[in-house]
Design a protein around this motif. Structure first.
Motif, short mmCIF file in Angstrom:
data_model
loop_
_atom_site.label_atom_id
_atom_site.label_comp_id
_atom_site.label_asym_id
_atom_site.label_seq_id
_atom_site.Cartn_x
_atom_site.Cartn_y
_atom_site.Cartn_z
N LEU A 189 -25.95 44.51 -1.74
CA LEU A 189 -24.79 44.49 -2.62
C LEU A 189 -24.71 45.75 -3.48
N VAL A 190 -25.85 46.19 -4.01
CA VAL A 190 -25.89 47.42 -4.80
C VAL A 190 -25.53 48.62 -3.92
N ALA A 191 -26.08 48.67 -2.71
CA ALA A 191 -25.78 49.77 -1.80
C ALA A 191 -24.29 49.81 -1.47
N SER A 234 -18.20 67.63 -10.59
CA SER A 234 -17.06 67.94 -9.71
C SER A 234 -16.94 66.83 -8.66
N ARG A 235 -15.77 66.71 -8.08
CA ARG A 235 -15.52 65.65 -7.10
C ARG A 235 -16.49 65.74 -5.92
N ARG A 236 -16.70 66.94 -5.42
CA ARG A 236 -17.57 67.13 -4.25
C ARG A 236 -19.00 66.69 -4.55
N VAL A 237 -19.52 67.05 -5.71
CA VAL A 237 -20.89 66.68 -6.09
C VAL A 237 -20.99 65.17 -6.30
N ASP A 238 -20.01 64.59 -6.98
CA ASP A 238 -20.03 63.15 -7.22
C ASP A 238 -20.02 62.36 -5.92
N VAL A 239 -19.13 62.71 -5.01
CA VAL A 239 -19.04 62.00 -3.73
C VAL A 239 -20.35 62.15 -2.96
N VAL A 256 -25.22 59.70 -0.86
CA VAL A 256 -26.65 59.77 -0.55
C VAL A 256 -27.39 58.59 -1.18
N LEU A 257 -27.08 58.26 -2.42
CA LEU A 257 -27.74 57.13 -3.07
C LEU A 257 -27.38 55.81 -2.40
N GLY A 258 -26.13 55.64 -2.01
CA GLY A 258 -25.72 54.42 -1.34
C GLY A 258 -26.39 54.24 0.01
N VAL A 291 -30.56 51.88 3.52
CA VAL A 291 -31.69 52.04 4.44
C VAL A 291 -32.93 51.32 3.90
N LEU A 292 -33.19 51.47 2.60
CA LEU A 292 -34.34 50.79 2.02
C LEU A 292 -34.20 49.27 2.09
N ALA A 293 -33.00 48.76 1.89
CA ALA A 293 -32.80 47.31 1.96
C ALA A 293 -33.01 46.79 3.38
N ILE A 294 -32.65 47.58 4.36
CA ILE A 294 -32.80 47.15 5.75
C ILE A 294 -34.23 47.33 6.24
#
Length: 66
Positions: A13-15, A40-45, A50-52, A57-60
């Motif tokens: 759910l967090v991912a 900036s938009r590019r850095v945020d996305v 990457v975090l998501g 991957v860690l959850a799986i």
């Protein structure tokens, strides 16, 4: 065993939330993004994506206890 299933579900759910934040940051304007707009938009996305994906991957990958 049930606790692990709940934790895996919570991690998924967090991912999903972080991945959706990445998608929202990509499509919303800077004024409408609100607190999603930190850099900036590019850095945020990129950071949100990457975090998501890492959380997904860690959850799986985490094996249930034997």
């Amino acid at each position: 065993m049930e606790v692990i299933v709940v934790l895996i579900g919570a991690a998924l759910l967090v991912a999903g939330g972080v991945c959706s934040a990445s998608l929202l940051r990509a499509v919303l304007s800077d004024e409408r993004a609100g607190m999603l707009a930190l850099r900036s938009r590019r850095v945020d996305v990129g950071v949100y994506a990457v975090l998501g994906v890492a959380a997904l991957v860690l959850a799986i990958v985490v094996p249930p206890p034997s």
